[in-house]
Design a protein around this motif. Sequence first.
Motif: not given
Length: 415
Positions: A91-93, A127-131, A135-136, A164-171
């Motif tokens: 999910a992008t910003a 990470v800057n976009m996420y914060n 976006v918040i 912080k901003g890396r997609l969670a792993e598929p698992e």
Amino acid sequence: MHSLAGKRIVLGVSGGIAAYKAAALTSKLTQVGALVHVILTESALQFVQPLTFQALSHLPVYTDTFTEPDPHVISHIELADRADLILIAPATANVIGKMANGIADDMLTTTVLATKAPVMVAPAMNVNMYNHPAVIANMDKLTAYGYRFVEPGVGLLACGWIGKGRLAEPEEIVEAVRQWFASDETRQTIREKDLQDKHVLITAGPTREKIDPVRYITNHASGKMGYAIAEAARDRGAKVTLVSGPTTLARPDGVEFIAVESVQEMFDAVMEQLPHCDIVVKSAAVSDYRPKHVAEHKLKKGDGPLDLVLEKAPDILKTIGERKTKQFVVGFAAETQNVLQHAQSKLERKNLDMIVANNVLLEGAGMGSDTNIVTLLTRGGEQLALDKLSKRAVADKLFDAVLAVQEHRPLQDLS
């Protein structure tokens, strides 16, 4: 593990470099029996191709609102109506902003706006976009709508930034989906509101003890166990008060929420609520010590070592045990060795009715994990060891045990 056989999942893939992980996610969901209907945004098509997802899901892939492969149905309404879950990963910003503001200008956002199914969002971005405050704010708005989030990881991002901003792993995403369906079925199978007319007080998360205006002492507690306990109590009919230290979790709906930071703030909030509650579950990981003196200004680096004098912080659980009247009190013992011996000692020293013991060094039982491996010990000498379960499942087992003790039933009947 919980089966996803027959679950209809609409997987929305938006346009970021992490879109390549969505192929592995599609494969893993399909392997455990889910029916995965993939929607690719126009931007996602710059990174991945529909044929990849069609081959992995064995189902048609959707890219355009106005392309209708079956003239008998309107595709986005059909998907929205039949979905058991809509999962946006990555999910992008941009797509988060669209969903938060009701914008429906493509196949994915139109389907999301039309659905009554639950929506799970796995963000991925710089990470800057996420914060960024916008976006918040958008994520907070989606949380208020009831959307669930799978938190991104921390590490080296494709853009070169670390954060912080890396997609969670598929698992991890598959496990989050499993747990959602498991907890949803748990909620549906609780026919009897067996905590009706009970007031349950729960503490969760870590505490922070200030050293100076910019530094503090804390721990790795995520609050996930306490929040799961709050949701379980709520779903079983209780009035719930959740006193929480700082976490990144969404506030559970339908509970009274009290945000605190320090041990003293949590102590004060708990003692104010204590006379009015029937069950207390203290799952928060509070600091045992705090700085004796908090510097008014930021401490500057010197040439030698820094001596930090600590004093004992208020013992919330011990004070509850001393002041309780009618309350059934449950504590937690997160240990790394001699787990049951330390837990039994804590149960007795703090005048508890039950304690939940776990070894935080075990895989699947540590702070921040979505599962737990615990043993319940009672004042009457009973023990009930549970296998690895989702934290929501542990929460329900906990309340099953509380009711069993109160009704003088053996815990072994719950295994």
